[in-house]
Design a protein around this motif. Structure first.
Motif, PDB file in Angstrom:
ATOM      1  N   GLU A  37       1.965   0.104   8.732  1.00 47.93           N
ATOM      2  CA  GLU A  37       3.071   0.845   8.140  1.00 47.93           C
ATOM      3  C   GLU A  37       3.263   2.124   8.916  1.00 47.93           C
ATOM      4  OE1 GLU A  37       2.390   1.533   4.049  1.00 47.93           O
ATOM      5  OE2 GLU A  37       2.779  -0.557   3.480  1.00 47.93           O
ATOM      6  N   VAL A  38       4.500   2.441   9.187  1.00 49.29           N
ATOM      7  CA  VAL A  38       4.793   3.717   9.848  1.00 49.29           C
ATOM      8  C   VAL A  38       5.592   4.548   8.869  1.00 49.29           C
ATOM      9  CG1 VAL A  38       5.834   4.828  11.841  1.00 49.29           C
ATOM     10  CG2 VAL A  38       4.890   2.518  12.071  1.00 49.29           C
ATOM     11  N   ARG A  39       5.068   5.733   8.589  1.00 45.50           N
ATOM     12  CA  ARG A  39       5.742   6.576   7.598  1.00 45.50           C
ATOM     13  C   ARG A  39       6.766   7.465   8.286  1.00 45.50           C
ATOM     14  NH1 ARG A  39       0.654   5.922   5.068  1.00 45.50           N
ATOM     15  NH2 ARG A  39      -0.356   7.553   6.286  1.00 45.50           N
ATOM     16  N   GLU A  40       7.750   7.797   7.525  1.00 47.58           N
ATOM     17  CA  GLU A  40       8.822   8.627   8.068  1.00 47.58           C
ATOM     18  C   GLU A  40       8.287   9.994   8.453  1.00 47.58           C
ATOM     19  OE1 GLU A  40      12.555   8.192   6.228  1.00 47.58           O
ATOM     20  OE2 GLU A  40      13.281   8.859   8.189  1.00 47.58           O
ATOM     21  N   GLY A  41       8.645  10.434   9.665  1.00 44.51           N
ATOM     22  CA  GLY A  41       8.272  11.775  10.101  1.00 44.51           C
ATOM     23  C   GLY A  41       6.881  11.891  10.671  1.00 44.51           C
ATOM     24  N   GLU A  42       6.121  10.846  10.697  1.00 43.15           N
ATOM     25  CA  GLU A  42       4.761  10.987  11.223  1.00 43.15           C
ATOM     26  C   GLU A  42       4.721  10.623  12.702  1.00 43.15           C
ATOM     27  OE1 GLU A  42       1.681   8.394   9.914  1.00 43.15           O
ATOM     28  OE2 GLU A  42       2.863   6.576  10.159  1.00 43.15           O
ATOM     29  N   MET A  43       3.629  11.051  13.319  1.00 43.32           N
ATOM     30  CA  MET A  43       3.370  10.658  14.690  1.00 43.32           C
ATOM     31  C   MET A  43       2.129   9.795  14.661  1.00 43.32           C
ATOM     32  SD  MET A  43       3.299  13.015  18.001  1.00 43.32           S
ATOM     33  CE  MET A  43       2.743  12.519  19.595  1.00 43.32           C
ATOM     34  N   LEU A  44       2.330   8.512  14.983  1.00 44.73           N
ATOM     35  CA  LEU A  44       1.249   7.541  14.874  1.00 44.73           C
ATOM     36  C   LEU A  44       0.814   7.120  16.264  1.00 44.73           C
ATOM     37  CD1 LEU A  44      -0.422   5.475  13.147  1.00 44.73           C
ATOM     38  CD2 LEU A  44       1.519   3.910  13.457  1.00 44.73           C
ATOM     39  N   ALA A  45      -0.463   7.118  16.510  1.00 46.17           N
ATOM     40  CA  ALA A  45      -0.968   6.658  17.804  1.00 46.17           C
ATOM     41  C   ALA A  45      -1.611   5.299  17.635  1.00 46.17           C
ATOM     42  CB  ALA A  45      -1.956   7.659  18.353  1.00 46.17           C
TER      43      ALA A  45
END
Ligand SMILES: Nc1ncnc2c1ncn2[C@@H]1O[C@H](COP(=O)(O)OP(=O)(O)OP(=O)(O)O)[C@@H](O)[C@H]1O
Ligand SMILES: [Mg+2]
Lengths: 228, 520
Positions: A29-37
């Motif tokens: 899941e990718v949340r809005e506004g986050e920076m995921l590596a």
């Protein structure tokens, strides 16, 4: 709020007779506004995953939904629009168009998304916008240069500018620092950070632990699955 | 928008575009040239066939001809009032031509014509050389030689009848603004001839004994050298002996060959070599008598009906020949029935063989042969063009492969498959248009100057003389490009180029972006 949801994603490549399973049930899941590596060993399928997230490739099984919309159930035409409007992609190898100068490369997503007549009126505004973004990535005095006249870091920044010119909801970067030395890589990361601070959702793929540490959250791809 | 920009950018950044244009250019020019020449050849044949015959031809294809032709002419006019413009009888026979001064001899085909009606039934008078410059002076009846002299100011002048006609010609020419002349003017008005005349004659006059006139095919009078220039043989006005062989209506030789002294009055240039090299034209009534085809007294005091080889009919409606032919055929049958009780056995045989044809069916074999040839050549060149299509396809394929990565990039930016395909189709179209325009221009130029180019080639090397009048009937290569042909060849070029681009464009466009991004 969840911007993108990946569930039970499978992808395999046929190499001659044998089938190489690269992704074996990825859930993410990718949340809005986050920076995921996304990290992982070389060849573990990070790029493959990112391509599917950006609708540049299709999975064998599983779904990807972007803001609630299933990417691979949508029509081809709709998917083209999503690539143009909602996703920005930064490639590992820049992938700029060699016949066009920096400004034109950045304008390309704008042009692609506008009809010929629309372009007549939108051109001025689009150019101003592109110039503004190029200033943001520090390339204001390179507008008329061709890609082969730029350094690797500069090319990557052009690629970032191109990716965000349409203000996508979702920025995907595949090893944006992979081909750069540490100093240039740092510059790129600062650039991405700046964007993230303004609310841009970013997924970044890297095998560099230092870079990954800069992200809000890290996930690791092992054996075709996300290790939690 | 990006489509147009990308197309233009690719066109100007790749040498390969120049090669594609070049191949389209050459193909278009080649197809245009070949097709125009073949087409012009066919048109020439059709036009001349009609111009040399008439709308409807009635004959029985024998040397002795058929009787009651005059009555049938009247019958026709009577039954199709207003539809028949002219009817003209013709006799064909063979004879030996001899020029008594040089003893030059030649076998010739005699065409005995009623000058006035024959001129009205077809385009014969257009072919007359002297009559063109001295309208109305050519005549098949008794004539003398016009000899030029000089006027009070040392200027060349012709006998009054000819001088007036010449002035008339000059006036008409100025009025019609006609500048293109097929042939140069007759020599005896040119300054070159004057010195000779000046020494001998002071006043122009008609000279020599009056003799019946004979018009000769231009290649009977002159022979052409390799370059196509005429070498003079027989002067205008010179005496000619034409020996003819009279035939009875059964086809046996009626009497001894008859030599007829005649005067060369004109020079017929139909431009059909087969005709110009053998035909001479003489007066119908005179030669009907010499050939014993006129009315002769039988032992019982009755007279045989005069005969003619052919009856030419011209209709008032130029386009109506196809529709008129069956009606005239029916009328002929009706006419034949009405004759039955009057006919002798041999006359009945001659009448029986008579057929009614249009100029088209008469020339059918020949026209069809050429038409087939045209189709054949067109097919051959279509095959060659196929090679060109493949070539263009290959060139585009190379371009697309070179640009595969770019295609992936553009698609990853959201370009549709159709949009990407459009780029390459436009690319093909632009190449087709540029190559097509250049090709049409070059092709038209070559066709327009094809005779000059041929002469140039032949001068470099005589073996390059490909057009020979003996083989191809006409003395010049047809040299006109029809706008319709131009347009269709051009459209074909554009369509071909687009088609050549379609396959690689489709291949590149309908894949997922990553598949094309893998090319490094
Ligand atoms: N088109 C393809 N055909 C066959 N195999 C492929 C194809 N694309 C990727 N693979 C294989 O899938 C595996 C994952 O590739 P991917 O590019 O996603 O790895 P990665 O994690 O991005 O590696 P890196 O860190 O080196 O960039 C690799 O083993 C690769 O060989
Ligand atoms: Mg990778």
């Amino acid at each position: 709020m969840v911007l993108a949801r990946v569930s039970k994603l499978h992808k395999s490549y046929a190499l001659g007779r044998t089938k190489v399973s690269v992704l074996r049930g990825v859930n993410l899941e990718v949340r809005e506004g986050e920076m995921l590596a996304v990290t992982g060993a070389s060849g573990c399928g990070k790029s493959t995953l990112l391509h599917i997230l950006g609708a540049l490739d299709k999975p064998d099984q599983g779904t990807v939904s972007l803001a609630g919309e299933d990417l691979f159930a949508a029509s081809t035409w709709r998917r083209d629009t999503i690539r143009n409007r909602d996703v920005g992609f930064v490639f590992q190898f820049y992938h700029l168009l060699p016949e066009f100068n920096v400004l034109e490369n950045v304008l390309m997503p704008r042009m692609v998304g506008t009809s010929t007549w629309g372009w007549m009126s939108a051109r001025r505004e689009a150019k101003a916008k592109a110039a503004e973004i190029l200033e943001l990535v520090g390339l204001q005095d390179r507008l008329k240069h061709r890609p082969n006249e730029l350094s690797g870091g500069e090319r990557q920044r052009v690629a970032i500018a191109r990716a965000i010119v349409n203000e996508p909801r979702f920025l995907l970067a595949d090893e944006p620092t992979g081909n750069l030395d540490a100093k240039m890589g740092k510059g790129i990361m600062e650039c991405l950070h700046g964007l993230n601070e303004k609310g841009q959702t970013i997924v970044i793929v890297t095998h560099d632990q230092q870079i990954a540490a800069l992200a809000d959250r890290q996930v690791r791809l092992v054996d075709g699955k996300i290790e939690s | 928008m990006y489509k147009l920009i990308l197309t233009v950018r690719y066109l100007f950044s790749k040498w390969i575009a120049v090669f594609s244009v070049l191949s389209v250019w050459l193909c278009v020019a080649m197809v245009l040239i070949v097709f125009s020449v073949m087409d012009g050849f066919l048109d020439n044949i059709k036009q001349h066939s009609r111009g040399l015959l008439s709308d409807i031809i009635i004959d029985n294809d024998t040397l002795q001809g058929f009787p009651y032709y005059e009555e049938f002419g009247e019958f026709l006019k009577d039954r199709m009032p207003g539809e028949i413009a002219v009817v003209s009888p013709v006799i064909y026979s063979y004879g030996i031509l001899r020029e008594p001064v040089t003893n030059f001899t030649k076998p010739v085909r005699i065409v005995a014509i009623d000058f006035d009606s024959y001129r009205a039934v077809n385009d014969f008078s257009d072919s007359l050389y002297y009559n063109r410059y001295y309208p109305g002076t050519t005549s098949l009846t008794q004539t003398q030689v016009p000899v030029a002299g000089i006027d009070g100011y040392d200027r060349p002048i012709l006998p009054p009848s000819h001088e007036l006609a010449y002035q008339q010609y000059l006036k008409d020419r100025d009025e019609s603004n006609e500048t293109s002349e097929d042939f140069s003017e007759p020599g005896f008005r040119s300054p070159h001839g004057i010195g000779w005349f000046k020494q001998r004659f002071n006043t122009p006059r008609m000279d020599g004994e009056p003799l019946p006139g004979i018009i000769m095919g231009t290649d009977v009078i002159y022979s052409k050298d390799k370059e196509g220039f005429y070498r003079r043989f027989l002067e205008r006005g010179c005496e000619i002996i034409l020996t003819v062989l009279p035939l009875t209506h059964r086809g046996t030789i009626a009497e001894n060959p008859i030599p007829v002294a005649m005067r060369n009055v004109d020079d017929s240039r139909t431009k059909v070599y087969e005709i110009d090299k053998i035909c001479v034209y003489v007066d119908f009534k005179l030669f009907q008598r010499f050939l014993s085809m006129g009315s002769l007294e039988r032992v019982d005091g009755t007279f045989t009906p005069p005969r003619a080889s052919q009856l030419l009919v011209r209709l008032t409606d130029d386009q109506g020949y196809k529709a008129a032919q069956p009606r005239i055929e029916e009328l002929w049958v009706e006419f034949r029935e009405s004759l039955l009780d009057r006919l002798t056995l041999s006359d009945a045989e001659l009448i029986e063989g008579v057929s009614v044809e249009t100029w088209e069916t008469r020339q059918q074999d020949f026209i069809q042969a050429v038409e087939k040839e045209k189709v054949l050549v067109t097919i051959l060149f279509a095959i060659i063009s196929l090679v060109a299509i493949v070539l263009i396809g290959v060139v585009f394929y190379m371009i697309v492969i070179q640009k595969t990565r770019d295609i992936g990039i553009i698609k990853s930016l959201g370009a549709t498959s159709a949009g990407v395909a459009t780029i390459f189709l436009m690319y093909g179209a632009v190449i087709g248009v540029i190559g097509g325009v250049l090709g049409v221009l070059t092709g038209s130029f070559v066709v327009a100057n094809i005779n000059e180019l041929q002469a140039l080639l032949a001068r470099l090397n005589p073996n390059l003389q490909v057009w020979s009048p003996e083989v191809y009937t006409f003395d010049r290569i047809p040299s006109a490009v029809k706008p319709g042909v131009m347009v269709s060849v051009f459209c074909m070029a554009v369509a071909t180029s687009i088609f050549g681009a379609i396959v690689p464009a489709m291949k590149a466009a309908w894949v997922w972006p990553v598949e094309t991004l893998r090319y490094e």
